[in-house]
Design an enzyme around this catalytic site. Sequence first.
Site: not given
Ligand code: GLN
Length: 483
Positions: A79, A154, A178
């Site tokens: 990532k 994400s 994410s």
């Molecule tokens: N959807 C969550 C957020 O926007 C999780 C993001 C993540 O785990 N990086 O914070």
Amino acid sequence: MASSEYSSINTFHKALYAGSISCTEQVRYYLDRIAQSKQLNAFVEVFEEEALEKARELDARIQAGEPLGSLAGVVVGIKDVICYKGHRLSAASHILEGFESLYSATAVERLLAADAIIIGTLNCDEFAMGSTNENSAYGPVLNALDTSRVPGGSSGGSAVAVQADLCLVSLGSDTGGSVRQPADFCGIVGLKPTYGRISRYGLIAYASSFDQIGIFGKNIADVAAVLQVMAGPDEYDSTASQKEVPDYQVALSHNKSWKFAYLRDALYHDGLDPEMKHGYIDFFESLVASGHTVTGTSFEYLDYVVPAYYVLTTAEASSNLSRYDGVKYGHRTSEQNIELTDFYKKSRSEGFGKEVKRRILLGTFVLSAGYYDAYFTKAQQVRRLVTDKLNEILDQYDAILMPTVPSTAFKLGEKTDDPIAMYLADIYTVLANLAGVPAISVPLHRHSNGMPYGVQIITKKFDEANLLRIAQHLMAEEQVATV
Ligand code: GLN
């Protein structure tokens, strides 16, 4: 979806050491697939020459009879929030345009030391903030099973890269889901280890007390093998645990009957898709029929987890992201002759995207003197209550089973105008991050709309061995084949 003949580390290694495939051929296979799948937008950058060079080097070492590492020739994507020395790193943000990592993350160092091949960086939501991969400076990633849908976020690029067979395994980061949520939307396995199991050194910080590097794969054994290599203490991260790393592969071979709990408040939550709810009920019944116990338990704090998560993570983010000031690295406004404060404002306003700005503002607000106690302190108290309650349940059961997400993959654009609806969909994943416990999403089911949905398994802190063992067993029992 076509899949490599070698869709697990084990089958690949058997073929590699029997001489029926080389690392170079395997890398070429993935490079071809990446070239054919450009429309999915999963990769930010592909390290074509470098990956081939590394493959040739490994092939030569095999020829020479040299012993290789446990991930020899395993093609990995990372990532775009994980440092890889000498390679560009942007967190899918304009503010880091042109930035190159000066060092590698510990996780990356360990993958390389185990002879894995890193094939490129993967698209994601800007600074890992989002649930759909629509907040990326590089544009959205498409779900390969249905390109009118999002892959989740994400770590959307990391999920699609494994789903569409563009690499064998990939790394993501999981602050509030994410890794598990996109794995669920894409029909693959996604593991978030215990907070502190894998060093965060070289992982761009979003919310430091939540962030954890996670792993995507098509099966549990692959995920276990990658965790094995990356887990463990690290002198560069004081929050990385000193606890010994058990042998995760050995653990996989043991089966037994388990005592599972499910959270009634999660299963009967209004937000859960009704068809999925029935799917879970049937699944729990089938587990009982095969000799496990599955007990409903109450968890009355469920509706508080999303607000607590967003107060705490935005607070941490507003502080973590203050380093992007246009001076030290990345984007700098081209406007001349302005005051220093205006220079910061301009550079940050131009560099950050809408969602990141929203979170910096929210985080700064909850930390401001007048509101600190009402929001930040309160949210910390909720975190403590949630953690204690979750640990109490985990003390009585082997694992908690619950949905990963309340619905299958959203349509592109479906939730972009409604950030609150987007945040609420994180209800089942943020729990494990608030409490720091490990959790995995395994793709057990399919909805009548054709999309996959998984079961999330949660165990006690540092009990990844059991978590993986249960996941392995459930996938075998349900005879699951990933996409
Ligand atoms: N959807 C969550 C957020 O926007 C999780 C993001 C993540 O785990 N990086 O914070």
